[in-house]
Design a protein around this motif. Structure first.
Motif, PDB file in Angstrom:
ATOM      1  N   GLU A  45      19.437  26.774  71.254  1.00  0.00           N
ATOM      2  CA  GLU A  45      19.648  27.299  69.896  1.00  0.00           C
ATOM      3  C   GLU A  45      18.323  27.532  69.179  1.00  0.00           C
ATOM      4  N   ARG A  46      17.375  28.104  69.917  1.00  0.00           N
ATOM      5  CA  ARG A  46      16.101  28.517  69.329  1.00  0.00           C
ATOM      6  C   ARG A  46      15.989  30.038  69.384  1.00  0.00           C
ATOM      7  N   TYR A  47      15.454  30.608  68.312  1.00  0.00           N
ATOM      8  CA  TYR A  47      15.210  32.044  68.302  1.00  0.00           C
ATOM      9  C   TYR A  47      14.097  32.377  69.289  1.00  0.00           C
ATOM     10  N   ARG A  48      14.361  33.327  70.212  1.00  0.00           N
ATOM     11  CA  ARG A  48      13.333  33.780  71.145  1.00  0.00           C
ATOM     12  C   ARG A  48      12.867  35.192  70.824  1.00  0.00           C
ATOM     13  N   PHE A  49      13.699  35.904  70.067  1.00  0.00           N
ATOM     14  CA  PHE A  49      13.300  37.239  69.622  1.00  0.00           C
ATOM     15  C   PHE A  49      14.053  37.553  68.340  1.00  0.00           C
ATOM     16  N   VAL A  80      28.484  30.015  67.481  1.00  0.00           N
ATOM     17  CA  VAL A  80      27.349  29.861  68.399  1.00  0.00           C
ATOM     18  C   VAL A  80      27.791  29.153  69.681  1.00  0.00           C
ATOM     19  N   ARG A  81      28.558  28.070  69.539  1.00  0.00           N
ATOM     20  CA  ARG A  81      29.018  27.321  70.716  1.00  0.00           C
ATOM     21  C   ARG A  81      29.895  28.207  71.611  1.00  0.00           C
ATOM     22  N   ARG A  82      30.735  29.023  70.987  1.00  0.00           N
ATOM     23  CA  ARG A  82      31.603  29.913  71.788  1.00  0.00           C
ATOM     24  C   ARG A  82      30.775  30.953  72.539  1.00  0.00           C
ATOM     25  N   ALA A  83      29.732  31.479  71.916  1.00  0.00           N
ATOM     26  CA  ALA A  83      28.881  32.469  72.584  1.00  0.00           C
ATOM     27  C   ALA A  83      28.144  31.831  73.751  1.00  0.00           C
ATOM     28  N   LEU A  84      27.643  30.615  73.553  1.00  0.00           N
ATOM     29  CA  LEU A  84      26.917  29.931  74.626  1.00  0.00           C
ATOM     30  C   LEU A  84      27.864  29.452  75.726  1.00  0.00           C
ATOM     31  N   ALA A  85      29.169  29.460  75.443  1.00  0.00           N
ATOM     32  CA  ALA A  85      30.165  29.131  76.468  1.00  0.00           C
ATOM     33  C   ALA A  85      30.602  30.385  77.231  1.00  0.00           C
ATOM     34  N   GLY A  86      30.047  31.543  76.863  1.00  0.00           N
ATOM     35  CA  GLY A  86      30.328  32.763  77.612  1.00  0.00           C
ATOM     36  C   GLY A  86      31.301  33.715  76.943  1.00  0.00           C
ATOM     37  N   GLU A  87      31.619  33.487  75.660  1.00  0.00           N
ATOM     38  CA  GLU A  87      32.600  34.331  74.966  1.00  0.00           C
ATOM     39  C   GLU A  87      31.896  35.378  74.094  1.00  0.00           C
ATOM     40  N   TYR A 132      28.315  38.494  68.621  1.00  0.00           N
ATOM     41  CA  TYR A 132      27.599  37.614  69.551  1.00  0.00           C
ATOM     42  C   TYR A 132      27.979  38.000  70.976  1.00  0.00           C
ATOM     43  N   VAL A 133      26.960  38.266  71.786  1.00  0.00           N
ATOM     44  CA  VAL A 133      27.181  38.663  73.183  1.00  0.00           C
ATOM     45  C   VAL A 133      26.429  37.689  74.091  1.00  0.00           C
ATOM     46  N   PRO A 134      27.114  36.923  74.944  1.00  0.00           N
ATOM     47  CA  PRO A 134      26.415  35.971  75.816  1.00  0.00           C
ATOM     48  C   PRO A 134      25.569  36.687  76.861  1.00  0.00           C
ATOM     49  N   TYR A 189      22.216  33.942  74.013  1.00  0.00           N
ATOM     50  CA  TYR A 189      23.124  35.017  73.593  1.00  0.00           C
ATOM     51  C   TYR A 189      22.371  35.992  72.691  1.00  0.00           C
ATOM     52  N   TYR A 190      22.887  37.214  72.651  1.00  0.00           N
ATOM     53  CA  TYR A 190      22.360  38.243  71.757  1.00  0.00           C
ATOM     54  C   TYR A 190      23.174  38.221  70.458  1.00  0.00           C
ATOM     55  N   ALA A 191      22.515  38.394  69.339  1.00  0.00           N
ATOM     56  CA  ALA A 191      23.199  38.455  68.039  1.00  0.00           C
ATOM     57  C   ALA A 191      22.843  39.764  67.338  1.00  0.00           C
ATOM     58  N   LEU A 192      23.858  40.480  66.939  1.00  0.00           N
ATOM     59  CA  LEU A 192      23.681  41.688  66.143  1.00  0.00           C
ATOM     60  C   LEU A 192      24.431  41.469  64.829  1.00  0.00           C
ATOM     61  N   ILE A 193      23.700  41.420  63.742  1.00  0.00           N
ATOM     62  CA  ILE A 193      24.275  41.039  62.451  1.00  0.00           C
ATOM     63  C   ILE A 193      24.052  42.163  61.446  1.00  0.00           C
ATOM     64  N   THR A 194      25.149  42.593  60.830  1.00  0.00           N
ATOM     65  CA  THR A 194      25.096  43.645  59.816  1.00  0.00           C
ATOM     66  C   THR A 194      25.425  43.052  58.458  1.00  0.00           C
TER      67      THR A 194
END
Length: 493
Positions: A67-71, A108-115, A137-139, A150-155
């Protein structure tokens, strides 16, 4: 057949280490495209990918399994007001704050679980305030099934949500006001005394017309209030006599708020009706003076003074109009006093609230509809009615038939109106501005080509038409008939 070609541009270290997910790109090529110029070199593609991520207005980020920002793209800098170097490598919770993290943690937990998931919600970000977001959120799932992040795209959809909320509130308010008006009309219909059909129709139509005129004034100012002079002028205009010499209206610029306007309009209407039947406006030499001013604590003092030009006796019994005035005054929270003088009635009305002075240059501009008097005969005239409200069309048909017209229609659609024009002689026409959401323009153009005069009839305060006279609903019969008669007379001269 198209095939996918994946290009790896090499690992680029972010704050905290680790490859950036944006250092790889997938493109699709057709075998027929082999003759195209070669793709940009990996460094060039890397540059373009970064530039594209920074150019879009949405927030794009990659968060790892710790759960650290890498980009993060440049949009994060605009949101949080810091350089992205101060975000990349830091824990999500530390960047967004405890309140926002509590709102996002489950996703976040759901995305890191592959959802893969999309959600909308209001989030209070540390350093960025409360935002309404749409998040996708895209794992990041590797070929061996690992999920490094996971990738996050937020509008940011705050403005859209505010607009939707404003629209929802406006719809509720329109619904509320419409039901209130219908309830008032229903009450007037039940309470207006019935002595004869003509008396009842005239009395009820006058009261409904008073409400409609006040509503038109309020619509002009978007329900911020009405100018008192405009309200009085509009209510008293039908009684003004030759060149309006019987009535004088004088007072400083004053704004009547939306809650008080319709009740005050009813009071003025009832006083004017009484004056036209029994008082100053029932005699050619009678005069009416309406004046006002502001006193202590902002109280508006309005004086209604009639001089009938002859001796006038006070009424011996109280009619429904007087009862309606008392009820409206009570709703206004005002005080009223009737003083019966030998020369005519004098009324003092004190508005304790709901009125305030205003600069003269700030007075709202009211554009009344067409007012046409004179001959109202339509004998032997063929009049096309185009109106999509069935009950309104029935009433228009009754009014025109009673005036001697031969009604063509009524038509409820543009196609029906054009067909009637082709099949029947038409001397003049009455057009609703809007038919089921469609402008009446094709019918108006056809009438112009044929040289047939017409009048618009509309419920809009400012309709998008200017090529013919405009009447606003509800319209008194004499005004409607006079407008149509005048149009037919112009074509025969």
């Amino acid at each position: 057949m198209p095939h996918a070609l994946t290009i790896w541009t090499g690992a680029r270290a972010c704050n905290g280490g680790g490859p950036s997910p944006w250092d790889r790109a997938s493109i699709f090529m057709s075998r027929d495209d082999q003759t195209r110029p070669p793709d940009p070199s990996p460094p060039r593609r890397d540059l373009l990918s970064g530039a594209m991520a920074d150019a879009v207005p949405i927030l794009i980020s990659y968060v790892d399994s710790d759960e650290r920002y890498r980009f993060v793209n440049r949009a994060y800098e605009r949101w949080f007001g810091v350089d992205r170097a101060q975000i990349e490598g830091r824990p999500l919770r530390e960047v967004v704050g405890d309140v926002a993290y509590a709102r996002l943690a489950g996703h976040v937990r759901r995305a890191l679980a592959g959802e893969t998931l999309i959600f909308e919600g209001e989030v209070e970000y540390q350093g960025a305030g409360v935002r309404f977001i749409e998040a996708r959120y895209v794992p990041d799932i590797t070929p061996d099934g690992e999920i490094p992040g996971y990738y996050a795209l937020i509008t940011d959809i705050t403005d859209r949500k505010r607009a939707e909320e404003t629209e929802r509130l406006l719809i509720r308010e329109v619904d509320h006001r419409a039901k209130n008006v219908l309830t008032v009309v229903q009450s007037l219909a039940q309470l207006t005394p019935f002595e004869s059909k003509d008396q009842y129709v005239q009395a009820l139509s006058g009261r409904i017309g008073s409400l409609a005129r006040a509503h038109s004034l309020l619509s002009t100012t978007r329900w911020s209030g009405v100018d008192l002079h405009d309200l009085l002028e509009l209510e008293l205009d039908p009684y003004g006599g030759e060149a309006g010499e019987q009535i004088a209206i004088l007072g400083p610029p004053a704004l009547i708020d939306a809650q008080a306007a319709q009740s005050l309009a009813l009071v003025v209407h009832e006083l004017a009706t009484n004056a036209s039947k029994y008082g100053a406006l029932s005699r050619p030499l009678g005069r009416l003076n309406v004046s006002w001013g502001f006193g202590d604590a902002g109280v508006l003092h309005l004086t209604w003074r009639e001089d009938a030009g002859a001796s006038v006796a006070a009424p011996t019994q109280r009619g429904f109009g007087s009862t309606l005035i008392q009820s409206a005054v009570k709703q206004l929270g005002a005080r009223i006093e009737h003083i019966w003088r030998p020369q005519g009635l004098k009324v003092r009305l004190d508005l304790l609230s709901g009125a305030q002075p205003r600069p003269a240059e700030g007075a709202p501009v009211y554009r009344p509809g067409l007012s046409a008097e004179g001959d109202t005969s339509l004998e032997d005239q063929h009049v096309l009615i185009v109106e999509d409200e069935a009950v309104v069309a029935m009433e228009l048909t009754r009014m025109l038939s009673a005036a001697g017209a031969t009604v063509v229609g009524p038509a409820g659609t543009i196609e029906e109106a054009l067909a009637l024009l082709d099949a029947h002689p038409v001397d003049c026409a009455l057009l609703d501005v809007n038919l089921g959401g469609l402008p009446i323009t094709p019918v108006a153009h056809a009438l112009h080509r044929l040289g047939v005069p017409f009048v618009y009839l509309t419920g809009y305060q400012e309709p998008a038409v200017d090529d013919a006279p405009i009447l606003r609903k509800p319209v008194p019969a004499h005004v409607l008939l006079g407008a149509l008669a005048r149009g037919t007379q112009l074509t025969t001269q």
